[in-house]
Design a protein around this motif. Structure first.
Motif, PDB file in Angstrom:
ATOM      1  N   ASP A 317      31.596  32.604  43.863  1.00 28.41           N
ATOM      2  CA  ASP A 317      30.623  33.161  44.213  1.00 28.41           C
ATOM      3  C   ASP A 317      29.524  32.826  43.038  1.00 28.41           C
ATOM      4  N   LYS A 335      21.183  30.844  53.289  1.00 31.96           N
ATOM      5  CA  LYS A 335      22.349  31.512  54.006  1.00 31.96           C
ATOM      6  C   LYS A 335      22.590  33.065  53.753  1.00 31.96           C
ATOM      7  N   VAL A 336      22.642  33.496  54.987  1.00 29.20           N
ATOM      8  CA  VAL A 336      22.313  35.487  55.035  1.00 29.20           C
ATOM      9  C   VAL A 336      23.377  35.642  54.874  1.00 29.20           C
ATOM     10  N   ILE A 337      23.744  36.464  53.954  1.00 31.54           N
ATOM     11  CA  ILE A 337      25.141  37.571  53.520  1.00 31.54           C
ATOM     12  C   ILE A 337      24.929  38.984  54.071  1.00 31.54           C
ATOM     13  N   PHE A 338      26.253  39.040  54.913  1.00 33.91           N
ATOM     14  CA  PHE A 338      26.061  39.703  55.900  1.00 33.91           C
ATOM     15  C   PHE A 338      26.370  41.086  54.899  1.00 33.91           C
ATOM     16  N   GLU A 339      25.935  42.621  55.078  1.00 35.97           N
ATOM     17  CA  GLU A 339      25.534  43.302  54.281  1.00 35.97           C
ATOM     18  C   GLU A 339      26.673  43.908  53.499  1.00 35.97           C
ATOM     19  N   ASP A 340      27.125  44.478  52.554  1.00 35.38           N
ATOM     20  CA  ASP A 340      28.038  45.257  51.544  1.00 35.38           C
ATOM     21  C   ASP A 340      27.897  46.277  52.326  1.00 35.38           C
ATOM     22  N   PHE A 341      28.887  47.317  53.247  1.00 34.82           N
ATOM     23  CA  PHE A 341      28.404  48.833  54.316  1.00 34.82           C
ATOM     24  C   PHE A 341      29.122  49.108  52.507  1.00 34.82           C
ATOM     25  N   LEU A 343      31.221  52.314  52.056  1.00 37.59           N
ATOM     26  CA  LEU A 343      32.066  52.649  51.991  1.00 37.59           C
ATOM     27  C   LEU A 343      33.044  53.220  51.912  1.00 37.59           C
TER      28      LEU A 343
ATOM     29  N   LEU B  72      31.618  34.377  49.890  1.00 36.15           N
ATOM     30  CA  LEU B  72      30.853  35.212  50.424  1.00 36.15           C
ATOM     31  C   LEU B  72      30.134  35.015  51.660  1.00 36.15           C
ATOM     32  N   GLY B  73      30.589  34.792  52.979  1.00 35.80           N
ATOM     33  CA  GLY B  73      29.378  34.503  54.198  1.00 35.80           C
ATOM     34  C   GLY B  73      30.455  32.975  54.568  1.00 35.80           C
ATOM     35  N   LEU B  87      35.069  46.529  57.863  1.00 32.85           N
ATOM     36  CA  LEU B  87      34.115  46.324  57.273  1.00 32.85           C
ATOM     37  C   LEU B  87      33.760  45.948  55.652  1.00 32.85           C
ATOM     38  N   ARG B  88      35.190  46.543  54.651  1.00 34.59           N
ATOM     39  CA  ARG B  88      34.936  46.316  53.431  1.00 34.59           C
ATOM     40  C   ARG B  88      34.966  44.827  53.394  1.00 34.59           C
ATOM     41  N   ASN B  90      32.869  42.826  55.218  1.00 35.57           N
ATOM     42  CA  ASN B  90      32.588  41.851  56.157  1.00 35.57           C
ATOM     43  C   ASN B  90      31.347  40.955  55.335  1.00 35.57           C
ATOM     44  N   LYS B  91      31.007  41.064  54.133  1.00 41.21           N
ATOM     45  CA  LYS B  91      30.247  40.489  53.269  1.00 41.21           C
ATOM     46  C   LYS B  91      30.565  39.103  53.129  1.00 41.21           C
ATOM     47  N   TYR B  92      32.266  38.901  54.209  1.00 43.04           N
ATOM     48  CA  TYR B  92      32.845  37.357  53.372  1.00 43.04           C
ATOM     49  C   TYR B  92      32.356  36.982  55.158  1.00 43.04           C
ATOM     50  N   LEU B  93      32.245  36.889  56.215  1.00 43.10           N
ATOM     51  CA  LEU B  93      32.218  37.247  57.346  1.00 43.10           C
ATOM     52  C   LEU B  93      30.538  36.443  57.483  1.00 43.10           C
ATOM     53  N   ASN B  94      30.784  35.307  58.573  1.00 42.50           N
ATOM     54  CA  ASN B  94      29.116  34.592  59.483  1.00 42.50           C
ATOM     55  C   ASN B  94      29.695  35.615  60.438  1.00 42.50           C
ATOM     56  N   VAL B 125      28.761  45.265  63.738  1.00 44.61           N
ATOM     57  CA  VAL B 125      29.137  43.723  62.350  1.00 44.61           C
ATOM     58  C   VAL B 125      29.089  42.120  64.221  1.00 44.61           C
TER      59      VAL B 125
END
Ligand SMILES: Cc1ncc(C[n+]2csc(CCOP(=O)(O)OP(=O)(O)O)c2C)c(N)n1
Lengths: 585, 206
Positions: A317, A335-341, A343, B72-73, B87-88, B90-94, B125
């Motif tokens: 990245d 590209k949409v990046i999912f949320e960095d929750f 936590l 990421l993603g 959940l941690r 998550n940002k690596y997923l799509n 998610v």
């Protein structure tokens, strides 16, 4: 291990050990430190080799230098900050040179996964004027290690092999055999006054010869296939080395690459030609702009840190982002990046049953100023234990305590240090404390192992890297031999007694040493006794939570103990204010 | 300007807590990929995992793999032994990612965990996910230690390689004395995986 070719998934560290063996190394010495520690564990598994831990990196490198002079290919392993400790022999071994090949393996930790800083050890190569090799993957880690010995003998200099966490701890497929090179040259041990005795009259000549060697190495670097061009189809060029190559190659497969394998001395001429053959050239390197500066000094037109960070570890990245900024890659907006929750973090904690815990709980209550050190016990600095107030480098606890105790009287000073750290660089400060009459309480957490880095044995363990037993060095006897009068041994599981002694010594205006003798619960063997249980007498006061034990949770206003995790150390029971609320069953 | 043509690389992200067996699980998957003829890179991130911290590992496979970690993603499969760690990741997923997630929360010292929040987030998610208390399945087989192998069986149903490469990898990596148990667990996982895959599939068709 046998001679056949195998195809296996191996780590960079394992590859280094295999490369060393294939490259005919017979002797290796080092001090553990993430991410370098596993190299010696792998190397010792080969037949006809000598692998051993040293008490610190300086001692380790000197042992390897001695073995090299004695005619044996040798290497030393350490993490990046270890080379600071070994810098003294490193600098002057560049003057003496070697006999049989000598390789210094340093593993840097960009991103500080497990380190106190992220210094870039490529500067050591330039500082000492020694060739430095940087592999990009497991195969190269193996091949470059062999090559490092050849280079060392060719130029009569130690070679430095620089790894990083992502090379040491990544795995990939390598096809290899474990045959040693044939035609091993015989190096006889020679008494050579001018070469090995660095008194000024000899060193003056040796410095001149080092300068000449580095000039020859520069020419060599421009010719060596270890610095190679990978032609692409586009018009842009990337100059890179180490793990960064992988990110760039994956993102820009069509670019022209100049892949630097010998980072010092840089193949400046060859890169100059490369840069002229492309429209624009960018340097991608982790941490400092080492290559970029070398090239810019030589007037080569490159860009680099303008687009990439100087701190932290690179990754796909970050490199992509830099390539977009400099226009080598189109911005990918889709590209949409999912949320960095948001936590809860999962910070590391002292293990259930860890013998360091009660000491920090006691210090937390007594509130002295604690100069600390590096090891598992550094976790004693973290809330809620919060009982360590400085951590700088290995061995700094006692020495910083000496200074602090000398110049003020408001704070009681306690210095706390682990056994491996004590043997590393804590003994001399202890002598200094005695010699200078420092009014200091020194606590040595003698858990008989180097726990932090995975449980390597040390002088207190009574066995060495090869599992050979010896009579362990007794720290209390050592302190008494120095001349220190107030030396005590405690068992931390005996909480009250430990507290009584620590409190007494803090309040006595004299130098004292307290050796805490409970062994590590994790290595060399796991220790687990019957778990404790919380009864309904628990008043929910949370006192037991203050010892930060992973086995204790708090549910419905009461403490609960996880029977699987609890090792039965009894420390929670010792601190619990209610008789019968925590019991053994 | 070049076009960063992404080579066809797939990846699995293993996420869990120190002691969960993430390293062994990722070794098995990496070995299976190698046996299937792929190039493989694996990278472990375990700063101080022995002390209860988070652990993760990337396994990336394809014709030729350079980077040992993923972007990421970009992760295709998530193998999570714990929900907070899932959940941690998550940002690596799509939206095309598939997650095999053990329905379990490991407490964190001196922190109260809002389990409702965790579950709500996990619900949100947007990947295909199999969230299941695999400990129950492991207990059915009589050994709580085979959770990861069951999950591996589930994962294998979604991966582009024959299951026999996984069993071969398990054969090579898992110690002999617990091998049969683990092979049983793997097959149990396949049963679960085939089931969920069909269900998910039909839902997508609808
Ligand atoms: C110069 C240097 N070398 C190596 C390391 C890596 N390292 C950090 S702590 C440690 C040893 C800790 O062992 P010990 O003092 O016995 O404490 P324990 O972890 O067992 O509590 C090592 C080798 C380092 N940080 N700095």
């Amino acid at each position: 291990m046998d001679d056949r070719t195998t195809k296996a998934i191996i780590s960079g560290n394992e590859a280094v050990a295999i490369g060393a063996y294939k490259g005919n190394a017979h002797f290796a010495s080092g001090y553990p430190g993430t991410p370098s520690s596993e190299i010696l564990d792998y190397f010792k598994q080969f037949k006809d080799v000598i692998a051993q831990w040293a008490s610190n990196e300086k001692s380790g490198l000197e042992a390897a230098l001695g073995a090299s002079i004695a005619g044996t290919r040798s290497f030393a392993t350490m993490k990046h900050v270890g080379l600071n400790v070994a810098a003294d022999p490193l600098m002057t071994s560049a003057y003496t040179g070697v006999n049989a090949g000598l390789v210094v393996v340093t593993a840097d930790d960009p991103g500080m996964h497990s380190s106190q800083n992220e210094q870039d050890n490529r500067y050591y190569a330039k500082f000492a004027k020694l060739p430095m090799l940087e592999p990009s993957n497991e195969y190269e880690a193996m091949a470059f290690m062999q090559y490092a010995f050849v280079l060392s003998e060719k130029f009569d200099l130690p070679s430095i092999m620089r790894l990083t966490t992502r090379i040491s701890h990544s795995l990939g497929i390598v096809k290899y055999d474990t045959r040693r090179l044939d035609n091993e040259k015989i190096f006889k041990m020679k008494k050579d006054f001018q070469k090995y005795v660095m008194i000024p009259s000899n060193a003056i000549k040796k410095h001149k010869s080092l300068l000449k060697k580095i000039e020859e190495l520069e020419i060599y670097s421009n010719e060596s296939p270890i610095n190679r061009i990978i032609k692409g189809r586009s018009s842009v060029g990337i100059i890179t080395s180490g793990v960064s190559y992988n990110y760039a190659k994956e993102l820009l497969p069509d670019a022209h690459f100049f892949k630097v394998g010998l980072t010092y001395p840089m193949p400046v001429e060859k890169i100059k030609n490369f840069v002229e053959s492309v429209d624009r050239a960018v340097v991608i390197e982790e941490l400092e702009p080492f290559m970029e500066e070398e090239l810019k000094i030589a007037g080569v037109k490159v860009e680099g840190k303008k687009y990439f960070p100087t701190d932290g570890e690179l990754n796909l990245d970050i490199v992509k982002n830099g390539l977009e900024k400099c226009g080598f890659l189109k911005k990918d907006k889709s590209k949409v990046i999912f949320e960095d929750f948001e936590l809860p973090k999962r910070p590391p904690a002292l293990c259930p049953g860890c013998p360091h815990r009660p000491v920090f709980d006691i210090l937390h209550s007594l509130k002295p100023y604690v100069t600390g050190d590096i090891g598992c016990y550094t976790l004693g600095a973290i809330a809620p234990l919060s009982a360590m107030h400085t951590t700088v480098c290995m061995g700094a606890s006692i020495s910083m305590g000496i200074g602090a105790s000398k110049v003020q009287d408001d704070e009681k000073i306690v210095s706390i240090i682990g056994d491996s750290t004590f043997f590393h660089t804590g003994i001399q400060p202890l002598v200094d404390a005695y010699m200078n009459n420092a009014k200091l309480t020194i606590i040595i957490l003698d858990n008989r192992i180097t726990a932090m880095t995975g449980g390597q044995p040390n002088p207190s363990s009574g066995f060495n890297l090869n599992n050979k037993k010896f009579e362990p060095v007794k720290i209390a006897s050592l302190a008494r031999t120095i001349g220190i009068k107030r030396v005590f041994e405690v068992d931390q599981y005996n909480y009250e007694e430990t507290k009584r002694i620590i409190e007494r010594e803090i309040n006595i205006d004299e130098l004292s040493v307290i050796v805490a003798l409970r062994p590590c619960v994790l290595s060399p063997k796991k220790i687990k006794d019957e778990p404790l249980v919380v009864t309904d007498k628990c008043i929910g006061c949370k006192r037991c939570l203050r010892i930060a034990c992973p086995a204790i949770d708090f549910v419905n206003n009461k403490a609960v103990i996880d029977a699987d995790l609890c090792t039965g150390c009894n420390v929670c029971k010792s601190v619990c204010p209610v008789e019968g609320a925590i019991i053994n069953v | 300007m070049c076009n960063g043509s992404k080579m066809d690389i797939k990846s699995i992200l293993f996420a869990g807590v120190g002691g969960d067996g993430i390293i062994t699980a990722s070794n098995v998957a990496a070995m299976a990929c190698m046996l299937a003829g792929f190039d493989v890179k694996k990278s472990e991130i375990h700063g101080m995992s022995q002390r209860g911290g988070s652990v993760s590992a990337f396994v990336r496979f394809g014709e030729k793999v350079y980077s040992p970690t993923d972007a990421l993603g970009q992760v295709n499969y998530l193998f999570a032994t714990e929900k907070i760690e899932a959940l941690r990741a998550n940002k690596y997923l799509n939206t095309a990612s598939i997650g095999i997630i053990n329905d379990r929360i490991v407490p964190i010292i001196n922190q109260e965990i809002d389990t409702e929040y965790i579950d709500k987030k996990l619900e949100s998610v947007k990947i295909r996910k199999i969230v299941k208390n695999f400990a129950e399945d492991a207990l059915k087989l009589g050994n709580p230690k085979v959770i990861n192998t069951i999950m591996m069986g589930v994962l294998s149903c979604y991966m582009p390689l024959e299951k026999e490469y996984f069993t071969e990898a398990i054969n090579k990596i898992i110690p002999k004395r617990i091998l049969t148990l683990n092979l049983d667990a793997f097959y149990e996982g396949i049963l679960i995986g085939e089931n969920t895959r069909n269900k998910n599939y039909s839902r997508e068709v609808n």
